[in-house]
Motif scaffolding. Structure first.
Motif, PDB file in Angstrom:
ATOM      1  N   ASP A 191      25.723 -33.167  56.719  1.00  0.00           N
ATOM      2  CA  ASP A 191      25.132 -31.906  56.240  1.00  0.00           C
ATOM      3  C   ASP A 191      25.098 -31.862  54.718  1.00  0.00           C
ATOM      4  OD1 ASP A 191      24.780 -31.066  58.830  1.00  0.00           O
ATOM      5  OD2 ASP A 191      26.569 -29.782  58.876  1.00  0.00           O
ATOM      6  N   ALA A 192      26.190 -32.293  54.082  1.00  0.00           N
ATOM      7  CA  ALA A 192      26.231 -32.284  52.619  1.00  0.00           C
ATOM      8  C   ALA A 192      25.198 -33.251  52.040  1.00  0.00           C
ATOM      9  CB  ALA A 192      27.637 -32.652  52.141  1.00  0.00           C
ATOM     10  N   CYS A 193      25.075 -34.435  52.661  1.00  0.00           N
ATOM     11  CA  CYS A 193      24.109 -35.415  52.176  1.00  0.00           C
ATOM     12  C   CYS A 193      22.674 -34.935  52.377  1.00  0.00           C
ATOM     13  CB  CYS A 193      24.321 -36.750  52.891  1.00  0.00           C
ATOM     14  SG  CYS A 193      25.832 -37.610  52.435  1.00  0.00           S
ATOM     15  N   LEU A 194      22.409 -34.319  53.523  1.00  0.00           N
ATOM     16  CA  LEU A 194      21.068 -33.804  53.780  1.00  0.00           C
ATOM     17  C   LEU A 194      20.711 -32.682  52.806  1.00  0.00           C
ATOM     18  CD1 LEU A 194      21.130 -33.788  57.679  1.00  0.00           C
ATOM     19  CD2 LEU A 194      19.537 -35.092  56.249  1.00  0.00           C
ATOM     20  N   SER A 195      21.679 -31.833  52.487  1.00  0.00           N
ATOM     21  CA  SER A 195      21.429 -30.764  51.517  1.00  0.00           C
ATOM     22  C   SER A 195      21.125 -31.345  50.141  1.00  0.00           C
ATOM     23  CB  SER A 195      22.639 -29.831  51.451  1.00  0.00           C
ATOM     24  OG  SER A 195      22.839 -29.164  52.675  1.00  0.00           O
ATOM     25  N   ALA A 196      21.863 -32.385  49.769  1.00  0.00           N
ATOM     26  CA  ALA A 196      21.604 -33.038  48.483  1.00  0.00           C
ATOM     27  C   ALA A 196      20.228 -33.680  48.469  1.00  0.00           C
ATOM     28  CB  ALA A 196      22.684 -34.082  48.209  1.00  0.00           C
ATOM     29  N   LEU A 197      19.862 -34.330  49.588  1.00  0.00           N
ATOM     30  CA  LEU A 197      18.536 -34.956  49.663  1.00  0.00           C
ATOM     31  C   LEU A 197      17.436 -33.901  49.604  1.00  0.00           C
ATOM     32  CD1 LEU A 197      17.065 -37.679  50.016  1.00  0.00           C
ATOM     33  CD2 LEU A 197      17.036 -37.214  52.482  1.00  0.00           C
ATOM     34  N   ARG A 198      17.632 -32.787  50.275  1.00  0.00           N
ATOM     35  CA  ARG A 198      16.646 -31.709  50.233  1.00  0.00           C
ATOM     36  C   ARG A 198      16.472 -31.187  48.808  1.00  0.00           C
ATOM     37  NH1 ARG A 198      12.433 -29.814  52.948  1.00  0.00           N
ATOM     38  NH2 ARG A 198      13.565 -29.903  54.947  1.00  0.00           N
ATOM     39  N   GLU A 199      17.580 -31.012  48.097  1.00  0.00           N
ATOM     40  CA  GLU A 199      17.511 -30.561  46.711  1.00  0.00           C
ATOM     41  C   GLU A 199      16.739 -31.556  45.853  1.00  0.00           C
ATOM     42  OE1 GLU A 199      18.777 -27.760  43.604  1.00  0.00           O
ATOM     43  OE2 GLU A 199      18.568 -27.703  45.779  1.00  0.00           O
ATOM     44  N   ASN A 200      17.010 -32.846  46.042  1.00  0.00           N
ATOM     45  CA  ASN A 200      16.297 -33.867  45.282  1.00  0.00           C
ATOM     46  C   ASN A 200      14.820 -33.891  45.644  1.00  0.00           C
ATOM     47  OD1 ASN A 200      18.651 -34.608  44.008  1.00  0.00           O
ATOM     48  ND2 ASN A 200      19.082 -36.327  45.367  1.00  0.00           N
ATOM     49  N   ALA A 201      14.510 -33.734  46.933  1.00  0.00           N
ATOM     50  CA  ALA A 201      13.116 -33.741  47.365  1.00  0.00           C
ATOM     51  C   ALA A 201      12.348 -32.558  46.780  1.00  0.00           C
ATOM     52  CB  ALA A 201      13.039 -33.707  48.891  1.00  0.00           C
ATOM     53  N   THR A 202      13.025 -31.438  46.600  1.00  0.00           N
ATOM     54  CA  THR A 202      12.385 -30.261  46.020  1.00  0.00           C
ATOM     55  C   THR A 202      12.015 -30.490  44.556  1.00  0.00           C
ATOM     56  OG1 THR A 202      13.594 -28.783  47.513  1.00  0.00           O
ATOM     57  CG2 THR A 202      12.683 -27.811  45.506  1.00  0.00           C
ATOM     58  N   MET A 227      17.685 -31.636  62.033  1.00  0.00           N
ATOM     59  CA  MET A 227      18.657 -31.409  60.957  1.00  0.00           C
ATOM     60  C   MET A 227      17.949 -31.213  59.621  1.00  0.00           C
ATOM     61  SD  MET A 227      21.929 -33.884  61.755  1.00  0.00           S
ATOM     62  CE  MET A 227      20.995 -35.403  61.868  1.00  0.00           C
ATOM     63  N   TRP A 228      16.897 -31.994  59.388  1.00  0.00           N
ATOM     64  CA  TRP A 228      16.152 -31.896  58.130  1.00  0.00           C
ATOM     65  C   TRP A 228      15.468 -30.545  58.015  1.00  0.00           C
ATOM     66  CZ3 TRP A 228      16.234 -33.663  53.560  1.00  0.00           C
ATOM     67  CH2 TRP A 228      15.122 -33.599  52.715  1.00  0.00           C
ATOM     68  N   GLN A 229      14.899 -30.067  59.102  1.00  0.00           N
ATOM     69  CA  GLN A 229      14.243 -28.764  59.077  1.00  0.00           C
ATOM     70  C   GLN A 229      15.244 -27.644  58.806  1.00  0.00           C
ATOM     71  OE1 GLN A 229      12.297 -28.743  62.890  1.00  0.00           O
ATOM     72  NE2 GLN A 229      10.478 -29.826  62.134  1.00  0.00           N
ATOM     73  N   GLN A 230      16.465 -27.798  59.293  1.00  0.00           N
ATOM     74  CA  GLN A 230      17.488 -26.778  59.066  1.00  0.00           C
ATOM     75  C   GLN A 230      17.844 -26.644  57.595  1.00  0.00           C
ATOM     76  OE1 GLN A 230      20.787 -27.787  61.582  1.00  0.00           O
ATOM     77  NE2 GLN A 230      19.703 -27.247  63.478  1.00  0.00           N
ATOM     78  N   THR A 231      17.694 -27.721  56.832  1.00  0.00           N
ATOM     79  CA  THR A 231      18.036 -27.649  55.404  1.00  0.00           C
ATOM     80  C   THR A 231      17.071 -26.770  54.627  1.00  0.00           C
ATOM     81  OG1 THR A 231      16.743 -29.633  54.803  1.00  0.00           O
ATOM     82  CG2 THR A 231      19.033 -29.972  55.493  1.00  0.00           C
ATOM     83  N   GLU A 232      15.885 -26.482  55.189  1.00  0.00           N
ATOM     84  CA  GLU A 232      14.920 -25.626  54.490  1.00  0.00           C
ATOM     85  C   GLU A 232      15.463 -24.212  54.308  1.00  0.00           C
ATOM     86  OE1 GLU A 232      10.529 -27.411  55.517  1.00  0.00           O
ATOM     87  OE2 GLU A 232      11.410 -25.987  56.937  1.00  0.00           O
ATOM     88  N   SER A 233      16.242 -23.744  55.282  1.00  0.00           N
ATOM     89  CA  SER A 233      16.769 -22.383  55.207  1.00  0.00           C
ATOM     90  C   SER A 233      18.243 -22.341  54.824  1.00  0.00           C
ATOM     91  CB  SER A 233      16.595 -21.678  56.563  1.00  0.00           C
ATOM     92  OG  SER A 233      17.235 -22.413  57.597  1.00  0.00           O
ATOM     93  N   ALA A 234      18.823 -23.521  54.549  1.00  0.00           N
ATOM     94  CA  ALA A 234      20.240 -23.565  54.197  1.00  0.00           C
ATOM     95  C   ALA A 234      20.453 -23.126  52.756  1.00  0.00           C
ATOM     96  CB  ALA A 234      20.789 -24.974  54.408  1.00  0.00           C
ATOM     97  N   VAL A 235      21.700 -22.819  52.412  1.00  0.00           N
ATOM     98  CA  VAL A 235      22.040 -22.476  51.034  1.00  0.00           C
ATOM     99  C   VAL A 235      21.762 -23.684  50.153  1.00  0.00           C
ATOM    100  CG1 VAL A 235      23.902 -21.812  49.464  1.00  0.00           C
ATOM    101  CG2 VAL A 235      23.803 -20.866  51.798  1.00  0.00           C
ATOM    102  N   PRO A 236      21.050 -23.542  49.041  1.00  0.00           N
ATOM    103  CA  PRO A 236      20.732 -24.678  48.174  1.00  0.00           C
ATOM    104  C   PRO A 236      21.982 -25.439  47.761  1.00  0.00           C
ATOM    105  CG  PRO A 236      19.506 -22.743  47.492  1.00  0.00           C
ATOM    106  CD  PRO A 236      20.491 -22.289  48.525  1.00  0.00           C
TER     107      PRO A 236
END
Length: 298
Positions: A191-202, A227-236
Protein backbone atom coordinates in the motif's frame (compact mmCIF):
# COMPACT_ATOMS: atom_id res chain seq x y z
CA UNK A 1 24.30 -8.21 -21.73
CA UNK A 2 20.83 -7.91 -23.26
CA UNK A 3 18.43 -10.83 -23.35
CA UNK A 4 17.15 -11.53 -26.84
CA UNK A 5 13.56 -12.71 -27.00
CA UNK A 6 11.47 -13.77 -30.00
CA UNK A 7 9.80 -10.83 -31.69
CA UNK A 8 6.67 -12.90 -32.20
CA UNK A 9 5.60 -16.53 -31.82
CA UNK A 10 7.23 -19.04 -34.19
CA UNK A 11 5.29 -19.54 -37.39
CA UNK A 12 3.75 -16.07 -37.30
CA UNK A 13 4.42 -13.86 -40.30
CA UNK A 14 4.53 -10.10 -40.38
CA UNK A 15 2.02 -8.17 -42.43
CA UNK A 16 2.89 -4.84 -43.93
CA UNK A 17 -0.59 -3.41 -43.80
CA UNK A 18 -3.19 -2.74 -41.12
CA UNK A 19 -3.62 -0.13 -38.48
CA UNK A 20 -2.61 -2.11 -35.40
CA UNK A 21 0.91 -1.82 -33.99
CA UNK A 22 1.05 -5.61 -33.90
CA UNK A 23 0.66 -5.83 -37.69
CA UNK A 24 4.06 -4.36 -38.56
CA UNK A 25 7.71 -5.28 -38.86
CA UNK A 26 10.21 -3.09 -37.01
CA UNK A 27 10.66 -0.80 -40.02
CA UNK A 28 6.95 -0.67 -40.72
CA UNK A 29 6.16 0.24 -37.13
CA UNK A 30 8.76 3.02 -37.10
CA UNK A 31 7.36 4.43 -40.34
CA UNK A 32 3.78 4.39 -39.05
CA UNK A 33 4.73 6.00 -35.73
CA UNK A 34 6.78 8.67 -37.52
CA UNK A 35 3.88 9.47 -39.84
CA UNK A 36 1.44 9.87 -36.94
CA UNK A 37 3.52 12.34 -34.93
CA UNK A 38 3.56 16.00 -35.97
CA UNK A 39 6.53 18.29 -35.35
CA UNK A 40 4.42 20.34 -32.93
CA UNK A 41 3.48 17.23 -30.93
CA UNK A 42 7.14 16.26 -30.79
CA UNK A 43 8.11 19.71 -29.50
CA UNK A 44 9.82 20.81 -32.72
CA UNK A 45 9.49 24.21 -34.36
CA UNK A 46 9.97 24.54 -38.08
CA UNK A 47 9.91 27.41 -40.55
CA UNK A 48 8.90 27.63 -44.13
CA UNK A 49 5.88 26.73 -46.21
CA UNK A 50 3.54 23.79 -46.11
CA UNK A 51 4.60 20.18 -45.79
CA UNK A 52 3.55 17.33 -48.03
CA UNK A 53 2.86 15.08 -45.04
CA UNK A 54 1.79 15.82 -41.50
CA UNK A 55 4.25 13.44 -39.88
CA UNK A 56 7.89 13.77 -38.96
CA UNK A 57 10.70 13.66 -41.48
CA UNK A 58 13.57 11.26 -40.92
CA UNK A 59 15.85 14.21 -40.27
CA UNK A 60 13.52 15.32 -37.49
CA UNK A 61 13.54 11.86 -35.93
CA UNK A 62 17.33 12.13 -35.96
CA UNK A 63 17.17 15.43 -34.09
CA UNK A 64 14.77 14.00 -31.50
CA UNK A 65 16.67 10.77 -30.90
CA UNK A 66 20.34 11.52 -31.58
CA UNK A 67 20.40 8.65 -34.09
CA UNK A 68 21.98 9.38 -37.47
CA UNK A 69 19.65 9.81 -40.43
CA UNK A 70 21.51 7.06 -42.30
CA UNK A 71 21.10 4.49 -39.51
CA UNK A 72 17.47 5.41 -38.89
CA UNK A 73 16.77 5.07 -42.64
CA UNK A 74 18.34 1.61 -42.65
CA UNK A 75 16.13 0.58 -39.72
CA UNK A 76 12.99 1.75 -41.53
CA UNK A 77 14.05 0.05 -44.77
CA UNK A 78 14.89 -3.23 -43.08
CA UNK A 79 18.60 -2.99 -43.85
CA UNK A 80 19.54 -2.88 -40.15
CA UNK A 81 17.99 -5.57 -37.99
CA UNK A 82 19.42 -5.55 -34.46
CA UNK A 83 19.37 -2.09 -32.85
CA UNK A 84 20.66 -1.87 -29.31
CA UNK A 85 18.39 -1.26 -26.31
CA UNK A 86 19.76 2.29 -26.12
CA UNK A 87 18.74 2.97 -29.74
CA UNK A 88 15.27 1.45 -29.27
CA UNK A 89 14.82 3.44 -26.07
CA UNK A 90 15.76 6.67 -27.85
CA UNK A 91 13.30 5.89 -30.63
CA UNK A 92 10.51 5.13 -28.17
CA UNK A 93 11.06 8.42 -26.37
CA UNK A 94 11.57 10.52 -29.50
CA UNK A 95 8.45 9.13 -31.18
CA UNK A 96 6.39 9.54 -27.97
CA UNK A 97 5.27 5.91 -27.97
CA UNK A 98 2.67 4.76 -25.49
CA UNK A 99 3.68 1.85 -23.20
CA UNK A 100 2.02 -0.87 -25.34
CA UNK A 101 3.58 0.30 -28.61
CA UNK A 102 6.91 0.87 -26.89
CA UNK A 103 6.99 -2.69 -25.56
CA UNK A 104 6.04 -3.99 -29.02
CA UNK A 105 8.91 -2.03 -30.58
CA UNK A 106 11.32 -3.73 -28.17
CA UNK A 107 9.94 -7.15 -29.04
CA UNK A 108 10.24 -6.48 -32.78
CA UNK A 109 13.88 -5.51 -32.19
CA UNK A 110 14.39 -8.83 -30.36
CA UNK A 111 14.93 -7.17 -26.99
CA UNK A 112 13.42 -7.53 -23.55
CA UNK A 113 11.55 -4.23 -22.90
CA UNK A 114 12.37 -4.44 -19.19
CA UNK A 115 16.10 -3.96 -19.83
CA UNK A 116 16.10 -0.35 -21.01
CA UNK A 117 17.86 1.98 -18.59
CA UNK A 118 15.42 4.92 -18.58
CA UNK A 119 17.28 8.24 -18.54
CA UNK A 120 15.57 9.43 -15.35
CA UNK A 121 16.20 6.08 -13.67
CA UNK A 122 19.70 5.25 -14.90
CA UNK A 123 21.42 6.47 -11.72
CA UNK A 124 20.74 8.11 -8.43
CA UNK A 125 21.11 11.88 -8.22
CA UNK A 126 24.57 12.86 -6.90
CA UNK A 127 23.09 14.61 -3.85
CA UNK A 128 21.13 11.49 -2.93
CA UNK A 129 24.25 9.37 -3.40
CA UNK A 130 26.11 11.73 -1.08
CA UNK A 131 23.40 11.39 1.57
CA UNK A 132 23.38 7.63 1.08
CA UNK A 133 27.10 7.43 1.83
CA UNK A 134 26.52 9.40 5.03
CA UNK A 135 23.73 7.10 6.25
CA UNK A 136 25.75 4.18 7.62
CA UNK A 137 25.30 2.22 9.80
CA UNK A 138 21.64 2.55 8.80
CA UNK A 139 20.33 0.72 5.75
CA UNK A 140 19.90 3.33 3.00
CA UNK A 141 18.88 3.00 -0.63
CA UNK A 142 17.69 5.20 -3.50
CA UNK A 143 14.53 4.44 -5.47
CA UNK A 144 13.64 5.72 -8.92
CA UNK A 145 10.22 7.22 -9.72
CA UNK A 146 8.99 3.74 -10.68
CA UNK A 147 10.55 2.23 -7.49
CA UNK A 148 13.56 0.58 -9.13
CA UNK A 149 16.48 0.23 -6.75
CA UNK A 150 19.13 2.63 -8.10
CA UNK A 151 21.74 2.53 -5.34
CA UNK A 152 22.20 1.07 -1.88
CA UNK A 153 24.80 1.14 0.87
CA UNK A 154 26.19 -2.17 2.27
CA UNK A 155 23.60 -2.54 5.09
CA UNK A 156 20.73 -1.99 2.64
CA UNK A 157 22.22 -4.40 0.11
CA UNK A 158 22.42 -6.97 2.88
CA UNK A 159 18.81 -6.44 3.98
CA UNK A 160 17.41 -6.45 0.44
CA UNK A 161 19.63 -9.24 -0.93
CA UNK A 162 16.78 -11.80 -1.09
CA UNK A 163 15.03 -9.58 -3.65
CA UNK A 164 17.81 -9.82 -6.23
CA UNK A 165 20.58 -7.57 -7.52
CA UNK A 166 18.59 -4.61 -8.91
CA UNK A 167 14.97 -5.20 -7.95
CA UNK A 168 11.89 -3.13 -8.45
CA UNK A 169 10.23 -3.08 -5.03
CA UNK A 170 6.67 -3.37 -6.33
CA UNK A 171 7.56 -6.10 -8.83
CA UNK A 172 9.21 -8.09 -6.05
CA UNK A 173 6.21 -7.61 -3.80
CA UNK A 174 3.46 -8.40 -6.28
CA UNK A 175 4.87 -10.90 -8.79
CA UNK A 176 7.54 -12.98 -7.04
CA UNK A 177 5.28 -15.21 -5.01
CA UNK A 178 7.97 -17.25 -3.19
CA UNK A 179 9.49 -13.99 -1.90
CA UNK A 180 6.21 -12.33 -0.98
CA UNK A 181 6.66 -13.52 2.62
CA UNK A 182 9.87 -11.48 2.88
CA UNK A 183 7.86 -8.63 4.40
CA UNK A 184 5.81 -9.78 7.37
CA UNK A 185 3.14 -7.18 6.58
CA UNK A 186 3.29 -7.44 2.81
CA UNK A 187 0.00 -5.59 2.24
CA UNK A 188 1.03 -2.56 4.30
CA UNK A 189 4.32 -2.28 2.39
CA UNK A 190 2.51 -2.72 -0.93
CA UNK A 191 0.00 0.00 0.00
CA UNK A 192 2.80 2.42 0.87
CA UNK A 193 4.64 1.64 -2.37
CA UNK A 194 1.49 2.00 -4.46
CA UNK A 195 0.74 5.36 -2.84
CA UNK A 196 4.27 6.53 -3.61
CA UNK A 197 3.94 5.34 -7.21
CA UNK A 198 0.60 7.11 -7.56
CA UNK A 199 2.14 10.34 -6.26
CA UNK A 200 5.01 10.02 -8.74
CA UNK A 201 2.61 9.23 -11.59
CA UNK A 202 0.62 12.37 -10.78
CA UNK A 203 3.68 14.62 -10.93
CA UNK A 204 5.54 12.74 -13.70
CA UNK A 205 2.77 11.60 -16.07
CA UNK A 206 5.15 11.06 -19.02
CA UNK A 207 7.79 9.04 -17.17
CA UNK A 208 8.27 5.84 -19.22
CA UNK A 209 9.42 3.80 -16.23
CA UNK A 210 6.22 4.56 -14.33
CA UNK A 211 4.08 3.78 -17.36
CA UNK A 212 5.89 0.49 -17.89
CA UNK A 213 5.65 -0.81 -14.33
CA UNK A 214 1.92 0.02 -14.23
CA UNK A 215 1.33 -1.81 -17.53
CA UNK A 216 3.48 -4.77 -16.46
CA UNK A 217 1.82 -5.22 -13.07
CA UNK A 218 -1.65 -4.85 -14.57
CA UNK A 219 -0.75 -7.77 -16.84
CA UNK A 220 1.19 -9.96 -14.38
CA UNK A 221 -0.19 -9.32 -10.91
CA UNK A 222 -3.71 -10.46 -9.98
CA UNK A 223 -5.47 -7.75 -8.04
CA UNK A 224 -3.06 -4.97 -9.02
CA UNK A 225 -5.65 -3.06 -11.05
CA UNK A 226 -8.09 -2.94 -8.12
CA UNK A 227 -5.33 -1.86 -5.70
CA UNK A 228 -4.13 0.79 -8.16
CA UNK A 229 -7.62 2.21 -8.58
CA UNK A 230 -7.98 2.45 -4.80
CA UNK A 231 -4.98 4.78 -4.63
CA UNK A 232 -6.96 7.40 -6.60
CA UNK A 233 -9.14 8.09 -3.56
CA UNK A 234 -6.51 7.38 -0.90
CA UNK A 235 -4.83 10.04 1.21
CA UNK A 236 -1.95 11.49 -0.88
CA UNK A 237 1.44 10.01 -0.10
CA UNK A 238 3.73 12.29 1.88
CA UNK A 239 7.14 10.67 2.15
CA UNK A 240 8.52 13.03 4.77
CA UNK A 241 5.38 13.25 6.89
CA UNK A 242 6.15 10.32 9.15
CA UNK A 243 8.33 7.32 9.79
CA UNK A 244 7.08 3.78 9.41
CA UNK A 245 8.42 0.50 10.73
CA UNK A 246 8.65 -2.61 8.56
CA UNK A 247 9.80 -6.08 9.47
CA UNK A 248 11.46 -8.53 7.10
CA UNK A 249 12.04 -12.24 7.63
CA UNK A 250 15.63 -12.37 6.46
CA UNK A 251 17.07 -15.87 5.82
CA UNK A 252 20.28 -14.97 7.71
CA UNK A 253 19.01 -13.11 10.78
CA UNK A 254 15.32 -13.94 11.00
CA UNK A 255 12.95 -11.05 11.84
CA UNK A 256 14.56 -7.65 11.36
CA UNK A 257 12.63 -4.45 12.08
CA UNK A 258 13.76 -1.06 10.83
CA UNK A 259 12.05 2.33 10.96
CA UNK A 260 12.10 4.00 7.56
CA UNK A 261 12.14 7.65 6.54
CA UNK A 262 12.65 9.08 3.07
CA UNK A 263 13.88 12.28 1.49
CA UNK A 264 14.03 13.69 -2.03
CA UNK A 265 15.72 16.56 -3.82
CA UNK A 266 14.01 19.01 -6.23
CA UNK A 267 16.62 18.34 -8.92
CA UNK A 268 15.58 14.67 -9.17
CA UNK A 269 11.76 14.51 -9.15
CA UNK A 270 10.45 11.16 -8.01
CA UNK A 271 13.75 9.82 -6.71
CA UNK A 272 13.80 9.10 -2.97
CA UNK A 273 16.50 8.22 -0.49
CA UNK A 274 15.02 5.74 1.99
CA UNK A 275 16.84 5.22 5.29
CA UNK A 276 15.98 2.35 7.61
CA UNK A 277 17.27 2.56 11.19
CA UNK A 278 17.04 -0.02 13.98
CA UNK A 279 16.18 0.97 17.52
CA UNK A 280 19.47 1.86 19.30
CA UNK A 281 20.87 -1.00 21.36
CA UNK A 282 18.20 -3.43 20.16
CA UNK A 283 18.49 -6.95 18.84
CA UNK A 284 17.66 -5.43 15.42
CA UNK A 285 20.74 -3.18 15.65
CA UNK A 286 22.91 -6.20 16.43
CA UNK A 287 21.29 -8.21 13.64
CA UNK A 288 21.86 -5.44 11.08
CA UNK A 289 25.53 -5.16 12.06
CA UNK A 290 25.94 -8.94 11.85
CA UNK A 291 24.11 -9.17 8.52
CA UNK A 292 26.20 -6.38 6.98
CA UNK A 293 29.43 -8.09 8.06
CA UNK A 294 28.27 -11.51 6.83
CA UNK A 295 27.33 -10.30 3.36
CA UNK A 296 30.24 -7.89 2.79
CA UNK A 297 32.40 -8.69 -0.26
CA UNK A 298 35.55 -10.62 0.57
Amino acid sequence: MHLRVPAMPPGTTHRSGGGDAGDHTLGDLLRVCRSRLTPAEAGLRFRGGGRRTAGLRREEVSVLTGISVDYYSRLEQGRAHHPSAAVVGALARGLRLDPVTRRHLYHLAGLNPGLEPHPTDAQAHPRLRELLQQSAPCAAFVLSPCLDLLAANPPARAVLSPLGEHPNILRALLTRLPQSVFFTDRQAVADACLSALRENATHLPDDPGIQDIIAELADRSPGFTAMWQQTESAVPFRACACACAATVLHPVTGPLTLTYRSVGVPAAPGQRLVVGAPAPGSRDAEALTFLTAMTAPA
